[in-house]
Motif scaffolding. Structure first.
Motif, PDB file in Angstrom:
ATOM      1  N   VAL A   1       0.837  -1.462   0.101  1.00 50.43           N
ATOM      2  CA  VAL A   1      -0.140   0.246   0.195  1.00 50.43           C
ATOM      3  C   VAL A   1       1.056   1.306   0.109  1.00 50.43           C
ATOM      4  CG1 VAL A   1      -1.719   1.447   1.491  1.00 50.43           C
ATOM      5  CG2 VAL A   1      -1.952  -1.166   1.076  1.00 50.43           C
ATOM      6  N   GLU A   2       2.005   1.223   0.657  1.00 53.03           N
ATOM      7  CA  GLU A   2       2.763   2.595   0.787  1.00 53.03           C
ATOM      8  C   GLU A   2       3.570   2.782  -0.532  1.00 53.03           C
ATOM      9  OE1 GLU A   2       6.897   3.878   2.843  1.00 53.03           O
ATOM     10  OE2 GLU A   2       5.852   2.253   4.130  1.00 53.03           O
ATOM     11  N   THR A   3       3.948   1.612  -1.158  1.00 55.37           N
ATOM     12  CA  THR A   3       4.343   1.860  -2.641  1.00 55.37           C
ATOM     13  C   THR A   3       3.268   2.599  -3.602  1.00 55.37           C
ATOM     14  OG1 THR A   3       5.841   0.314  -2.424  1.00 55.37           O
ATOM     15  CG2 THR A   3       5.607   0.999  -4.553  1.00 55.37           C
ATOM     16  N   PHE A   4       2.143   1.841  -3.361  1.00 53.32           N
ATOM     17  CA  PHE A   4       1.010   2.636  -4.190  1.00 53.32           C
ATOM     18  C   PHE A   4       0.616   4.002  -3.866  1.00 53.32           C
ATOM     19  CE2 PHE A   4      -3.857   3.040  -4.841  1.00 53.32           C
ATOM     20  CZ  PHE A   4      -3.566   2.813  -6.590  1.00 53.32           C
TER      21      PHE A   4
ATOM     22  N   SER B   1      -9.160  -4.039  -9.109  1.00 55.42           N
ATOM     23  CA  SER B   1      -8.000  -3.900  -8.299  1.00 55.42           C
ATOM     24  C   SER B   1      -7.829  -2.154  -8.437  1.00 55.42           C
ATOM     25  CB  SER B   1      -6.697  -4.037  -9.117  1.00 55.42           C
ATOM     26  OG  SER B   1      -6.579  -3.404 -10.328  1.00 55.42           O
ATOM     27  N   GLU B   2      -7.144  -1.522  -7.508  1.00 53.94           N
ATOM     28  CA  GLU B   2      -7.138  -0.100  -7.271  1.00 53.94           C
ATOM     29  C   GLU B   2      -6.210   0.428  -8.587  1.00 53.94           C
ATOM     30  OE1 GLU B   2      -6.688   2.736  -3.488  1.00 53.94           O
ATOM     31  OE2 GLU B   2      -6.770   0.495  -2.918  1.00 53.94           O
ATOM     32  N   ARG B   3      -6.805   1.590  -9.046  1.00 50.86           N
ATOM     33  CA  ARG B   3      -6.239   2.156 -10.234  1.00 50.86           C
ATOM     34  C   ARG B   3      -6.292   3.897 -10.110  1.00 50.86           C
ATOM     35  NH1 ARG B   3      -7.102  -0.785 -15.697  1.00 50.86           N
ATOM     36  NH2 ARG B   3      -8.474   1.062 -15.921  1.00 50.86           N
TER      37      ARG B   3
ATOM     38  N   GLU C   1      -1.445   1.142 -10.779  1.00 54.55           N
ATOM     39  CA  GLU C   1      -2.492   0.183 -10.338  1.00 54.55           C
ATOM     40  C   GLU C   1      -1.907  -0.786  -9.050  1.00 54.55           C
ATOM     41  OE1 GLU C   1      -4.726  -3.763 -12.455  1.00 54.55           O
ATOM     42  OE2 GLU C   1      -3.392  -2.432 -13.618  1.00 54.55           O
ATOM     43  N   PHE C   2      -2.728  -1.201  -8.029  1.00 48.55           N
ATOM     44  CA  PHE C   2      -2.494  -1.907  -6.881  1.00 48.55           C
ATOM     45  C   PHE C   2      -3.363  -3.076  -6.889  1.00 48.55           C
ATOM     46  CE2 PHE C   2      -3.567  -2.739  -2.321  1.00 48.55           C
ATOM     47  CZ  PHE C   2      -2.193  -3.228  -2.063  1.00 48.55           C
TER      48      PHE C   2
ATOM     49  N   ARG D   1      -4.497  -6.109  -5.088  1.00 50.09           N
ATOM     50  CA  ARG D   1      -4.576  -6.543  -3.711  1.00 50.09           C
ATOM     51  C   ARG D   1      -4.293  -8.085  -3.483  1.00 50.09           C
ATOM     52  NH1 ARG D   1      -9.541  -3.792  -4.393  1.00 50.09           N
ATOM     53  NH2 ARG D   1      -9.668  -1.786  -3.896  1.00 50.09           N
ATOM     54  N   GLU D   2      -4.537  -8.725  -4.278  1.00 47.31           N
ATOM     55  CA  GLU D   2      -4.146 -10.067  -4.006  1.00 47.31           C
ATOM     56  C   GLU D   2      -2.819 -10.301  -3.867  1.00 47.31           C
ATOM     57  OE1 GLU D   2      -5.736 -12.905  -6.971  1.00 47.31           O
ATOM     58  OE2 GLU D   2      -7.683 -11.819  -6.945  1.00 47.31           O
ATOM     59  N   ASP D   3      -1.850 -10.006  -4.748  1.00 44.22           N
ATOM     60  CA  ASP D   3      -0.366 -10.117  -4.588  1.00 44.22           C
ATOM     61  C   ASP D   3       0.551  -8.843  -4.044  1.00 44.22           C
ATOM     62  OD1 ASP D   3      -0.038  -8.485  -6.891  1.00 44.22           O
ATOM     63  OD2 ASP D   3       0.421 -10.172  -8.167  1.00 44.22           O
ATOM     64  N   GLN D   4      -0.323  -7.799  -3.812  1.00 44.20           N
ATOM     65  CA  GLN D   4       0.185  -6.548  -3.393  1.00 44.20           C
ATOM     66  C   GLN D   4       1.240  -5.939  -4.383  1.00 44.20           C
ATOM     67  OE1 GLN D   4      -0.287  -5.023   0.105  1.00 44.20           O
ATOM     68  NE2 GLN D   4      -2.111  -6.367  -0.575  1.00 44.20           N
ATOM     69  N   SER D   5       1.030  -6.217  -5.531  1.00 49.56           N
ATOM     70  CA  SER D   5       1.869  -5.499  -6.730  1.00 49.56           C
ATOM     71  C   SER D   5       1.529  -4.278  -7.106  1.00 49.56           C
ATOM     72  CB  SER D   5       2.166  -6.584  -7.801  1.00 49.56           C
ATOM     73  OG  SER D   5       1.022  -6.721  -8.396  1.00 49.56           O
ATOM     74  N   VAL D   6       2.501  -3.414  -7.338  1.00 50.08           N
ATOM     75  CA  VAL D   6       2.119  -2.063  -7.914  1.00 50.08           C
ATOM     76  C   VAL D   6       2.713  -1.714  -9.053  1.00 50.08           C
ATOM     77  CG1 VAL D   6       2.220   0.610  -7.487  1.00 50.08           C
ATOM     78  CG2 VAL D   6       2.017  -1.274  -5.356  1.00 50.08           C
ATOM     79  N   TRP D   7       2.127  -1.498 -10.087  1.00 49.01           N
ATOM     80  CA  TRP D   7       2.361  -1.257 -11.379  1.00 49.01           C
ATOM     81  C   TRP D   7       2.382  -0.082 -11.990  1.00 49.01           C
ATOM     82  CZ3 TRP D   7       4.519  -5.425 -14.073  1.00 49.01           C
ATOM     83  CH2 TRP D   7       4.411  -6.588 -13.563  1.00 49.01           C
TER      84      TRP D   7
END
Length: 190
Positions: A59-62, A122-124, A146-147, A149-155
């Motif tokens: 979340v912090e990265t997002f 996902s959160e965008r 984009e965040f 939530r399932e794998d916590q990845s931020v793109w």
């Protein structure tokens, strides 16, 4: 639509020149068909070079990435100047992009077509802007984080669609731009 000449300058345009240029673009229509199509697909004949790059996790990265988008950090590139980086990310806001070429500058006007803030699936967060007459290119560019939530990845997602630049040149510029943008977004600290 009346033809508007491209704006080239031998030296970096001053603030007054940029303000005059932006003012002249306020009532102009977008310079391309399919306004808003970067949500789906570009108009026929346009080149798209969609690039995604992993920024990190959590979340912090997002939140840092969202703040970087709001602060236009993807324009912190040595040969590009944004006028003005305090412009709010809001539909219909206009900006000028100054580009330093080999020995001259160009002024290019863009207007935000839409903003995006979604929570499902996902959160965008992001926006797309479109070119106005006299811009060196023609089309839209979407900037999105984009965040998942399932794998916590931020793109970081860069989606340009353009009608004037050749496909090969666009691919090289877009890949380089995506890498550069992601470095600037990653630098952003809360």
């Amino acid at each position: 639509m009346p033809e508007v000449p491209l704006v080239f300058c031998w030296s970096r345009p001053d603030r007054e020149s940029v303000a005059t240029f932006l003012s002249s673009q306020q009532s102009q229509e977008f310079s391309y068909a399919g306004v808003g199509d970067s949500r789906r697909q570009p108009p026929d004949g346009y080149t798209v070079d969609h690039n995604r790059i992993l920024l990190g996790h959590g979340v912090e990265t997002f939140e840092r990435a969202k703040l970087a988008i709001k602060e236009w950090k993807m324009f912190d590139i040595p040969w590009i100047s944004l006028c003005w980086p305090d412009t709010p990310i809001a539909k219909s806001a206009s900006i000028a992009v100054l580009i330093s070429h080999l020995g001259f500058w160009s002024m290019n006007a863009c207007r935000i077509v839409y903003t995006m803030e979604e929570n499902e699936p996902s959160e965008r967060f992001g926006f797309a802007y479109g070119t106005l007459p006299g811009h060196g290119e023609m089309g839209e560019e979407r900037f999105l984080v984009e965040f998942n939530r399932e794998d916590q990845s931020v793109w970081y997602d860069l989606w340009p669609s353009r009608g004037r630049v050749s496909g090969r040149v666009l691919r090289i510029l877009s890949q380089d731009r995506c890498k550069s943008d992601s470095r600037e977004i990653r630098k952003r600290r809360c």
